[in-house]
Design an enzyme around this catalytic site. Structure first.
Site, PDB file in Angstrom:
ATOM      1  N   ARG A 115      24.499 -33.396   9.212  1.00 50.53           N
ATOM      2  CA  ARG A 115      24.001 -34.324   7.965  1.00 50.53           C
ATOM      3  C   ARG A 115      25.057 -35.322   7.757  1.00 50.53           C
ATOM      4  NH1 ARG A 115      27.055 -29.958   6.789  1.00 50.53           N
ATOM      5  NH2 ARG A 115      28.326 -30.229   5.715  1.00 50.53           N
TER       6      ARG A 115
ATOM      7  N   CYS B  34      33.315 -46.470 -12.562  1.00 54.52           N
ATOM      8  CA  CYS B  34      34.018 -45.454 -13.029  1.00 54.52           C
ATOM      9  C   CYS B  34      35.377 -45.152 -12.635  1.00 54.52           C
ATOM     10  CB  CYS B  34      33.287 -43.654 -12.759  1.00 54.52           C
ATOM     11  SG  CYS B  34      31.839 -44.056 -12.300  1.00 54.52           S
TER      12      CYS B  34
ATOM     13  N   ASP C 261      40.517 -37.300  -6.310  1.00 49.64           N
ATOM     14  CA  ASP C 261      40.146 -37.249  -4.547  1.00 49.64           C
ATOM     15  C   ASP C 261      42.181 -38.011  -5.527  1.00 49.64           C
ATOM     16  OD1 ASP C 261      38.439 -36.212  -3.210  1.00 49.64           O
ATOM     17  OD2 ASP C 261      37.358 -37.692  -3.070  1.00 49.64           O
TER      18      ASP C 261
ATOM     19  N   ARG D 297      35.684 -44.630  -4.204  1.00 50.04           N
ATOM     20  CA  ARG D 297      35.146 -45.551  -3.339  1.00 50.04           C
ATOM     21  C   ARG D 297      35.878 -47.257  -3.955  1.00 50.04           C
ATOM     22  NH1 ARG D 297      30.330 -42.756  -1.578  1.00 50.04           N
ATOM     23  NH2 ARG D 297      31.325 -41.096  -0.321  1.00 50.04           N
TER      24      ARG D 297
ATOM     25  N   CYS E   4      27.144 -50.458  -7.940  1.00 51.46           N
ATOM     26  CA  CYS E   4      27.043 -49.850  -8.987  1.00 51.46           C
ATOM     27  C   CYS E   4      27.072 -50.488 -10.307  1.00 51.46           C
ATOM     28  CB  CYS E   4      28.577 -48.719  -9.442  1.00 51.46           C
ATOM     29  SG  CYS E   4      28.663 -47.873  -7.941  1.00 51.46           S
TER      30      CYS E   4
ATOM     31  N   LYS F 170      35.224 -30.227   2.470  1.00 48.13           N
ATOM     32  CA  LYS F 170      35.800 -29.712   1.206  1.00 48.13           C
ATOM     33  C   LYS F 170      35.880 -28.080   1.382  1.00 48.13           C
ATOM     34  CE  LYS F 170      31.429 -31.736  -0.763  1.00 48.13           C
ATOM     35  NZ  LYS F 170      31.370 -32.898   0.559  1.00 48.13           N
TER      36      LYS F 170
ATOM     37  N   ASP G 232      38.328 -32.404  -1.366  1.00 51.80           N
ATOM     38  CA  ASP G 232      37.762 -33.139  -0.174  1.00 51.80           C
ATOM     39  C   ASP G 232      38.772 -33.253   0.521  1.00 51.80           C
ATOM     40  OD1 ASP G 232      35.958 -33.152   1.247  1.00 51.80           O
ATOM     41  OD2 ASP G 232      34.930 -35.258  -0.300  1.00 51.80           O
TER      42      ASP G 232
ATOM     43  N   CYS H  88      37.071 -43.507  -9.573  1.00 50.40           N
ATOM     44  CA  CYS H  88      36.342 -43.709  -8.794  1.00 50.40           C
ATOM     45  C   CYS H  88      36.680 -43.526  -6.889  1.00 50.40           C
ATOM     46  CB  CYS H  88      34.930 -44.979  -8.178  1.00 50.40           C
ATOM     47  SG  CYS H  88      33.977 -45.090  -6.991  1.00 50.40           S
TER      48      CYS H  88
ATOM     49  N   ARG I  81      30.012 -36.701   9.836  1.00 46.68           N
ATOM     50  CA  ARG I  81      31.586 -36.463   9.900  1.00 46.68           C
ATOM     51  C   ARG I  81      30.868 -35.101  10.190  1.00 46.68           C
ATOM     52  NH1 ARG I  81      34.678 -36.818   4.755  1.00 46.68           N
ATOM     53  NH2 ARG I  81      35.616 -38.818   5.872  1.00 46.68           N
ATOM     54  N   TYR I  82      30.702 -34.266   9.621  1.00 45.14           N
ATOM     55  CA  TYR I  82      29.559 -32.755   9.931  1.00 45.14           C
ATOM     56  C   TYR I  82      28.168 -33.016  10.952  1.00 45.14           C
ATOM     57  CZ  TYR I  82      32.515 -32.134   5.850  1.00 45.14           C
ATOM     58  OH  TYR I  82      33.223 -31.943   4.210  1.00 45.14           O
TER      59      TYR I  82
HETATM   60  S1  SF4 Z   1      31.673 -42.738  -8.926  1.00 40.19           S
HETATM   61 FE1  SF4 Z   1      32.247 -44.622  -8.128  1.00 40.19          FE
HETATM   62  S2  SF4 Z   1      30.558 -44.823  -6.550  1.00 40.19           S
HETATM   63 FE2  SF4 Z   1      30.065 -43.458  -8.328  1.00 40.19          FE
HETATM   64  S3  SF4 Z   1      28.701 -44.888  -9.831  1.00 40.19           S
HETATM   65 FE3  SF4 Z   1      30.457 -44.818 -10.418  1.00 40.19          FE
HETATM   66  S4  SF4 Z   1      31.679 -46.125  -8.983  1.00 40.19           S
HETATM   67 FE4  SF4 Z   1      30.179 -46.312  -8.498  1.00 40.19          FE
END
Ligand code: SF4
Length: 442
Positions: free
Chosen positions: A162, A175, A339, A180, A171, A383, A376, A178, A158-159
């Site tokens: 980087r 979480c 997000d 994603r 994972c 950001k 973001d 998350c 995107r940038y």
């Molecule tokens: S925030 Fe998402 S990508 Fe990061 S460790 Fe937790 S589940 Fe995995």
């Protein structure tokens, strides 16, 4: 230094704050707010107690083995009921949630949860909530448009300087906030060697890339040998200056940060590691040791936390977190607005909360302890940092600035050097009639 200058010059130029409009207060209160004086010290960890309660029979050798934790992750609601009291109705609800958003929590992280507290901030990050499928159903699954900006599978560019490299969607813990979480349903993939070759070739051919970020799914779920296979090949690309690793292992399974991993990382520096502590109770002796091992291996550790409702959405909570991080030599780097991801709405806070938190930290503690609060932007806009507005007014000649206590100051704007002709009293350095100062209380 700046503060004492301002106080010294306060009397000559001080006037009421009212002319500068509503909402701008010039507080004379010298006492810091009560929370800044009363941040209690807590024992760094309750994990030993919680471990005894649930995992007393696990031998030390297994408890210290990250693979044991990984193999024994709690992944079903039925297993969860062995540790967390759930009513029959809650069990039905959570089973519905986990069809869409699976559950995975390491025994280590589970041991940090107070099972008797439904509002426990550690629990909110790991244990599913019925709100995940009942709130914010219209939110996008990929608000950051990572899939759109993916140039080859696994590389987001995107940038200009980087790229983000995603090696796996696995994972150690899922979480609940998350960004994603859309990936969780894909069943756990790791890019093949052939796919990694394509990713590396893309980086090799784009000479403007100087920074490669390997992030989540969590790259440290790969074996150290496999990870070294990727990192060593990135390091061979001459125009790549730094490698960054994004991982939550130091928080959710710190046993992974073992001697073998640290020795490997130390061979391919500069490598920076960004981790993700959200609450001061996550800063356990085990987590502190993991960060210390990384630091001793020459890997700087920064923290990117996410602002979460009921977890860390107060000045007090952030202060404890950021002070705790500095004590283990981890720099609070970003505080992210959560997000706008489907399945996370119940954990999101109004933007004003983050701005207020930064206002409550800035000036009351070391700048080292103040992260940058960022949003973001959706659709890959990047950001944007946010903070309280400290500029009350601005002209070419001067600014009126509000300090952390709401007091107003004039600040000369040095557009051009002061010459003998242009200053009213060049012999004494007077500016606007006040001696020895660029900073004038108004
Ligand atoms: S925030 Fe998402 S990508 Fe990061 S460790 Fe937790 S589940 Fe995995």
């Amino acid at each position: 230094m700046k503060i004492s200058l301002a106080i010294k010059n306060r009397s000559p130029g001080m006037v009421g704050a009212e002319p500068f409009g509503e909402g701008i207060k010039s507080s004379d209160a010298e006492e810091p707010p009560s929370w800044a004086r009363s941040v209690e010290e807590e024992p760094p960890s309750k994990s030993a107690t919680a471990r005894d309660r649930f995992f007393a029979r696990i031998p030390e050798k297994d408890w210290n083995d990250w693979r044991w934790h990984f193999r024994n992750r709690i992944t079903t609601v039925d297993e969860l009921t062995n540790f967390i009291p759930l009513s029959a109705e809650e069990q039905v609800q959570l089973k519905l949630v986990t069809i869409q958003y699976p559950l995975a929590v390491t025994p280590y992280y589970l041991s940090l949860i107070n099972p008797d507290d439904k509002d426990d901030p550690i629990r909110k990050q790991a244990i599913p909530s019925f709100d995940e499928i009942t709130f914010g159903g219209m939110n996008p699954e990929d608000p950051l448009a990572e899939e759109r900006d993916s140039v080859v599978p696994g590389v987001v560019h995107r940038y200009p300087d980087r790229v983000l490299m995603v090696l796996t969607d696995v994972c150690p813990m899922f979480c609940r906030h998350c960004t994603r979480k859309r990936e969780w349903r894909n069943g756990g993939w790791v890019h093949s060697q052939g796919e990694i070759d394509v990713m590396l070739e893309y980086i090799r051919q784009h000479r403007g890339i100087r920074d490669v970020i390997i992030s989540g799914g969590d790259p440290l779920t790969l074996s150290t040998r496999r990870l070294e296979g990727v990192i060593s090949r990135i390091r061979e690309i001459k125009h790549v200056e730094i490698i960054r690793i994004g991982t939550r292992f130091p928080v959710v399974l710190p046993q992974r940060i073992d001697g073998e991993l640290c020795a490997m990382l130390s061979r391919y520096g500069p490598i920076w590691l960004n981790t993700h502590f959200n609450h001061h109770r996550e800063i356990t002796p085990e987590a502190a040791e993991a960060c210390d091992r990384l630091l001793r291996s020459g890997v700087p550790v920064n923290n990117q936390s996410v602002l979460l409702r009921g977890v860390n959405d107060t000045v007090e909570a952030q202060l404890k977190l950021c002070h705790g991080l500095l004590k283990i030599k981890v720099r609070p780097y970003y505080l992210y607005q959560c997000d706008e991801v489907r399945g996370t709405e119940h954990l999101r806070t109004p933007v004003e909360v983050g701005i207020k938190i930064i206002g409550g930290l800035r000036g009351y503690t070391s700048g080292l302890a103040v992260p940058t609060f960022v949003i973001d932007l959706s659709q890959g806009g990047g950001k944007v940092p946010l903070q309280p507005n400290y500029v009350v007014s601005q002209t070419e000649e001067e600014l009126t600035l509000r300090n952390y206590r709401g007091r107003l100051f004039r600040y000369r704007n040095p557009r051009k050097p002061i010459s003998a002709e242009s200053t009213p009293d060049s012999g004494t350095g007077l500016i606007s009639g006040v001696r020895d100062a660029d900073r004038v209380v108004v």
